[in-house]
Design a protein around this motif. Structure first.
Motif, PDB file in Angstrom:
ATOM      1  N   ASN A 196       0.835  -1.191   0.000  1.00 39.77           N
ATOM      2  CA  ASN A 196       0.000   0.000   0.000  1.00 39.77           C
ATOM      3  C   ASN A 196       0.881   1.257   0.000  1.00 39.77           C
ATOM      4  O   ASN A 196       1.724   1.395   0.884  1.00 39.77           O
ATOM      5  N   ASP A 210       0.788   5.612  -0.489  1.00 37.28           N
ATOM      6  CA  ASP A 210       0.027   6.853  -0.674  1.00 37.28           C
ATOM      7  C   ASP A 210       0.955   7.975  -1.094  1.00 37.28           C
ATOM      8  O   ASP A 210       2.117   7.979  -0.694  1.00 37.28           O
ATOM      9  N   LYS A 262      -4.156  13.561  -4.310  1.00 42.02           N
ATOM     10  CA  LYS A 262      -3.703  12.526  -3.386  1.00 42.02           C
ATOM     11  C   LYS A 262      -4.210  11.186  -3.901  1.00 42.02           C
ATOM     12  O   LYS A 262      -5.378  11.056  -4.271  1.00 42.02           O
ATOM     13  N   THR A 263      -3.332  10.222  -3.964  1.00 43.35           N
ATOM     14  CA  THR A 263      -3.680   8.942  -4.565  1.00 43.35           C
ATOM     15  C   THR A 263      -3.207   7.802  -3.687  1.00 43.35           C
ATOM     16  O   THR A 263      -2.140   7.889  -3.065  1.00 43.35           O
ATOM     17  N   ASN A 264      -3.994   6.751  -3.652  1.00 45.20           N
ATOM     18  CA  ASN A 264      -3.569   5.514  -3.003  1.00 45.20           C
ATOM     19  C   ASN A 264      -3.323   4.463  -4.083  1.00 45.20           C
ATOM     20  O   ASN A 264      -4.155   4.268  -4.970  1.00 45.20           O
TER      21      ASN A 264
END
Ligand SMILES: [Zn+2]
Length: 285
Positions: A11, A13, A22-24
Motif C-alpha cells: 500500500n 500513498d 492525493k492517490t492511493n
C-alpha cells in the motif's frame, strides 16, 4: 529468467507531481501471464501498461483505456522493470501515480521489504535483432542488437545539459543488477526558468523540492544537493527503463539517445513494433 510477482499487497500513498491529487496505490500479486496492468478502482477500468495505450507524453507518460487515464506511470514501471517483476496488478484510486521522492526508490524499497515471488515458468523477453531509430527536430533514440560482449539492456545517453551538467554522457552496461544502486535513487528534475511555463500548462501542481531537483544558475536549490554528480542523467536512464517497459517485456539490446524523453522513447517503441523482423520474443534461462 523466471517470472516474478510480489509476495503480498503493498500500500503506497502520495500526491501526483502534475495534478497534485492525493492517490492511493496498492500493488497486488498477479498470476502468471497477467503482465503489468493498472486497475482504476474509482472507474472500474483496467489499463494494461502497454506502449499502444500511451495517450500523451508531455512531461510524463500517460496511458488510458476506454477514456480512463493513469498519468505519470514511468517511475513505478521503472521500479518493476528494474526488479524483473512481470506480473503485477496496480490498484489506483485516482488519476496520477504518486511522485513520492521523485525517484523510483520508494517503490523499490517497499517491494523488497515485502519480497519478490518467483513463479512457475520463464518470462518472455524481447531481443532486438534489427536496429530501429526515431528522430525528431531536437533529439533521437535508437535500439540496436547488443554487441557480442554485452548482455541484457544497455543504455548510453549523450548529455544534453549545459554548463555544469555537460559532459555527463552516461553508459549503463547490463542494467540487471545495476538498477537498484545506480539508477533507482535518481530524482526527477526541472530547471528553475521552466517552472512558470510548466505551471501555466497546468502541470507540476504537486511539485516541490521534496520530490524534484530544481536547478537554478547551474546549481540545485535542494538543500542537500544531489545524490550523485550526474543524478540528472541517471534519472533520464530511470525514465528510459520505465518507458521501455511499456513494450510489455524486458528488452535485450542497446538503447542510445540524445535529449531522450517520454515522447522519443514511446515513438521508438512504435517504430520497433512496426515490423516483426525488428525483434524476437523468446525465453532465456
Ligand atoms: Zn522521470
Amino acid at each position: 529468467m523466471k517470472s516474478f510477482t510480489i509476495n503480498e499487497p503493498i500500500n503506497i500513498d502520495g500526491i501526483g507531481l502534475h495534478t497534485g491529487v492525493k492517490t492511493n496505490v496498492i500493488l497486488n500479486p498477479a498470476p502468471l501471464n497477467s503482465g503489468i496492468f493498472f486497475n482504476r478502482i474509482d472507474k472500474t477500468t483496467i489499463i494494461p501498461a502497454k506502449w499502444d495505450n500511451v495517450i500523451s507524453t508531455k512531461f510524463s507518460t500517460n496511458i488510458a483505456s476506454n477514456g480512463v487515464e493513469v498519468k505519470t506511470v514511468e517511475h513505478l514501471l521503472s521500479a518493476l522493470a528494474g526488479l524483473h517483476i512481470n506480473n503485477c496488478e496496480i490498484l489506483i484510486d485516482n488519476v496520477e501515480v504518486p511522485i513520492l521522492d521523485g525517484s523510483s526508490n520508494v517503490f523499490v524499497e517497499r517491494i523488497l521489504e515485502k519480497g519478490i515471488k518467483e513463479q512457475g515458468s520463464e518470462q518472455k523477453i524481447l531481443e532486438i535483432v534489427k536496429p530501429v531509430k526515431f528522430s525528431c527536430d531536437y533529439g533521437y533514440a535508437e535500439l540496436a542488437p547488443n554487441s557480442p560482449k554485452d548482455e541484457g539492456l544497455n543504455i548510453n545517453l549523450e548529455s544534453s545539459f549545459e554548463g555544469k551538467y555537460e559532459d555527463q554522457d552516461i553508459k549503463i552496461k547490463n542494467l540487471n543488477g545495476n538498477y537498484i544502486e545506480s539508477i533507482s535513487k535518481a530524482r526527477t528534475f526541472g530547471f528553475f526558468q521552466e517552472i512558470e511555463y510548466l505551471k501555466s500548462q497546468n502541470l507540476i501542481k504537486g511539485g516541490s523540492l521534496d520530490n524534484a531537483i530544481v536547478i537554478k544558475d547551474k546549481k540545485p536549490l535542494n538543500k542537500d544537493g544531489l545524490r550523485y554528480d550526474n543524478e540528472l542523467m541517471r534519472h533520464k536512464v530511470l525514465d528510459v527503463v520505465g518507458d521501455l517497459y511499456l513494450s510489455g517485456y524486458p528488452i535485450i539490446g542497446t538503447y542510445k539517445g540524445f535529449k531522450t524523453g517520454h515522447f522519443i522513447t514511446n515513438n521508438l517503441l512504435k517504430e520497433l513494433f512496426k515490423s516483426k523482423e525488428n525483434y524476437k520474443i523468446h525465453k532465456i534461462n
